[in-house]
Design a protein around this motif. Structure first.
Motif, mmCIF file in Angstrom:
data_model
loop_
_atom_site.group_PDB
_atom_site.id
_atom_site.type_symbol
_atom_site.label_atom_id
_atom_site.label_comp_id
_atom_site.label_asym_id
_atom_site.label_seq_id
_atom_site.Cartn_x
_atom_site.Cartn_y
_atom_site.Cartn_z
ATOM 1 N N THR A 48 -9.410 2.077 12.510
ATOM 2 C CA THR A 48 -8.376 2.586 11.469
ATOM 3 C C THR A 48 -6.984 3.608 12.168
ATOM 4 O OG1 THR A 48 -9.480 4.044 10.410
ATOM 5 C CG2 THR A 48 -9.825 2.028 9.657
ATOM 6 N N TYR A 52 -2.783 3.492 11.744
ATOM 7 C CA TYR A 52 -0.599 4.517 11.580
ATOM 8 C C TYR A 52 -0.573 4.956 12.377
ATOM 9 C CZ TYR A 52 -3.735 5.478 7.150
ATOM 10 O OH TYR A 52 -4.502 5.025 5.637
ATOM 11 N N ARG A 53 -0.894 5.045 13.786
ATOM 12 C CA ARG A 53 -0.513 4.543 14.846
ATOM 13 C C ARG A 53 0.975 3.485 15.176
ATOM 14 N NH1 ARG A 53 -2.855 8.095 19.201
ATOM 15 N NH2 ARG A 53 -4.690 9.528 18.304
ATOM 16 N N SER A 99 0.247 11.309 12.043
ATOM 17 C CA SER A 99 -0.336 12.232 11.217
ATOM 18 C C SER A 99 0.873 11.620 10.167
ATOM 19 C CB SER A 99 -1.643 13.220 12.248
ATOM 20 O OG SER A 99 -0.084 14.488 12.777
ATOM 21 N N ALA A 102 1.010 9.870 8.017
ATOM 22 C CA ALA A 102 -0.252 9.351 7.155
ATOM 23 C C ALA A 102 -0.198 10.512 6.712
ATOM 24 C CB ALA A 102 -1.427 9.292 7.825
ATOM 25 N N ARG A 108 0.005 4.079 3.910
ATOM 26 C CA ARG A 108 -1.973 4.836 3.343
ATOM 27 C C ARG A 108 -1.293 3.183 2.244
ATOM 28 N NH1 ARG A 108 -3.987 9.073 5.293
ATOM 29 N NH2 ARG A 108 -5.666 7.882 5.246
ATOM 30 N N ARG A 130 -10.303 8.599 8.647
ATOM 31 C CA ARG A 130 -10.409 9.758 8.200
ATOM 32 C C ARG A 130 -11.107 10.054 7.217
ATOM 33 N NH1 ARG A 130 -9.066 10.207 12.677
ATOM 34 N NH2 ARG A 130 -7.690 12.213 13.846
ATOM 35 N N ASP A 131 -10.593 8.823 6.028
ATOM 36 C CA ASP A 131 -10.317 8.264 4.338
ATOM 37 C C ASP A 131 -11.830 7.066 4.133
ATOM 38 O OD1 ASP A 131 -9.142 6.604 5.312
ATOM 39 O OD2 ASP A 131 -7.830 6.673 4.072
ATOM 40 N N ARG A 180 -3.370 19.398 13.892
ATOM 41 C CA ARG A 180 -4.174 18.146 13.610
ATOM 42 C C ARG A 180 -4.985 17.496 12.502
ATOM 43 N NH1 ARG A 180 -5.080 12.698 15.822
ATOM 44 N NH2 ARG A 180 -4.494 12.648 17.597
ATOM 45 N N ASP A 184 -3.879 17.004 9.167
ATOM 46 C CA ASP A 184 -5.432 16.452 8.487
ATOM 47 C C ASP A 184 -6.540 15.934 6.642
ATOM 48 O OD1 ASP A 184 -4.222 13.809 10.058
ATOM 49 O OD2 ASP A 184 -5.924 13.861 11.615
ATOM 50 N N ARG A 187 -3.426 17.583 3.817
ATOM 51 C CA ARG A 187 -1.927 16.704 3.153
ATOM 52 C C ARG A 187 -3.376 16.409 1.686
ATOM 53 N NH1 ARG A 187 -3.704 11.651 7.265
ATOM 54 N NH2 ARG A 187 -5.678 11.036 5.858
HETATM 55 O O1 C5P Z 1 -8.438 8.211 15.530
HETATM 56 P P1 C5P Z 1 -7.031 9.085 15.376
HETATM 57 O O2 C5P Z 1 -5.983 10.392 16.355
HETATM 58 O O3 C5P Z 1 -6.078 7.732 16.335
HETATM 59 O O4 C5P Z 1 -5.760 8.650 14.527
HETATM 60 C C1 C5P Z 1 -4.061 9.224 14.209
HETATM 61 C C2 C5P Z 1 -3.486 9.720 13.176
HETATM 62 O O5 C5P Z 1 -3.730 8.493 11.306
HETATM 63 C C3 C5P Z 1 -4.395 10.804 12.303
HETATM 64 O O6 C5P Z 1 -4.777 12.659 12.620
HETATM 65 C C4 C5P Z 1 -5.084 10.612 11.075
HETATM 66 O O7 C5P Z 1 -3.600 11.900 10.153
HETATM 67 C C5 C5P Z 1 -4.068 9.509 10.916
HETATM 68 N N1 C5P Z 1 -5.152 8.523 10.244
HETATM 69 C C6 C5P Z 1 -5.883 9.055 8.884
HETATM 70 N N2 C5P Z 1 -6.260 8.330 7.990
HETATM 71 C C7 C5P Z 1 -8.017 7.383 8.798
HETATM 72 C C8 C5P Z 1 -7.097 6.988 10.137
HETATM 73 C C9 C5P Z 1 -6.183 7.792 10.914
HETATM 74 O O8 C5P Z 1 -4.976 9.410 8.415
HETATM 75 N N3 C5P Z 1 -8.350 6.706 8.179
#
Ligand code: C5P
Length: 229
Positions: A48, A52-53, A99, A102, A108, A130-131, A180, A184, A187
């Motif tokens: 996931t 966000y990326r 991030s 996000a 979201r 993350r969630d 980071r 994360d 927030r």
């Molecule tokens: O896991 P990754 O480093 O690719 O995630 C990039 C950013 O996306 C995280 O630092 C986080 O802020 C956000 N993210 C999120 N919820 C998720 C996955 C990623 O907020 N389920």
């Protein structure tokens, strides 16, 4: 080949789609674990973080600020889960920017809806982020919270960069990771935290293979109990 485990025996008793939720901070090894588990149990896989990326990448591409809510919402609506280019999206700057987008609640909501739809498709899925265990799939069959100390994660990241012929400074990487984590975990909307019913896997002192075996034991245990019931 799958050794010592038969999917038809274990997943056959499941009448609903099976979900494995994996959460944890950047660099803890959850992506590798998610891939190994989805291969082993033949479940769909969604990283996931890429969603966000993708939103962040779009804003960077358009030269727009990362707090432009309406542009971020539009980019989020345009995200296609089948079309996430890991090569482009894995850039460090894109992760940093992700991030930041996000933290926008409406972004979201849009992405979480797509992620839930993905999880619902048979035979089920492994989702990492993350969630996932707290917000996206609170009823997941299995929840794992994968973590490791910031120092260990920074050391792994440095080794990864060096193995690709690059060079970087340990202190800079560590500072990045800590920043980071703070964003994360701090927030207001869907902060990174273990779900109350998550199994904790600390990979600080554990190779990824050992983490995979530990996770597999947790999944197999749940499946065995259900198939007996
Ligand atoms: O896991 P990754 O480093 O690719 O995630 C990039 C950013 O996306 C995280 O630092 C986080 O802020 C956000 N993210 C999120 N919820 C998720 C996955 C990623 O907020 N389920």
């Amino acid at each position: 080949m799958t050794v010592g485990w038969s999917r038809t025996e274990t997943l056959a008793g499941q009448t609903h789609t099976f979900t494995i939720a994996i959460d944890g901070p950047a660099g803890a090894g959850k992506g590798t674990l998610a891939r190994r588990l989805s291969d082993h149990y033949r479940l769909n896989l969604l990283d996931t973080g890429l969603t966000y990326r993708a939103v962040a990448h779009k804003l960077l591409e358009l030269g727009l600020p990362l707090d432009n809510v309406s542009a971020a919402e539009t980019a989020a609506r345009q995200v296609e889960l089948s079309n996430l280019d890991r090569t482009v999206l894995s850039a460090h700057a894109v992760g940093e920017a992700a991030s930041k987008v996000a933290v926008i609640p409406s972004v979201r909501r849009i992405l979480v809806e797509k992620q839930r739809d993905f999880a619902k498709a048979p035979p089920g899925a492994v989702l990492d982020g993350r969630d996932i265990g707290t917000v996206v799939c609170p009823d997941a069959d299995i929840k794992l919270y994968v973590t490791a100390s910031a120092e260990v994660r920074a050391r792994r990241r440095l080794a990864e960069i060096e193995s690709m012929g690059g060079s970087a400074d340990f202190a800079t990487i560590l500072a990045d990771i800590e920043r980071r984590d703070e964003r994360d975990m701090g927030r207001a909307d869907s902060p990174l935290k273990p779900a109350a019913d998550a199994h904790l896997l600390d990979t600080s002192e554990m190779a990824i293979e050992a983490a995979f075996l530990a996770a597999m034991a947790i999944v197999d245990d749940v499946l065995a109990k259900r198939n007996k019931a």
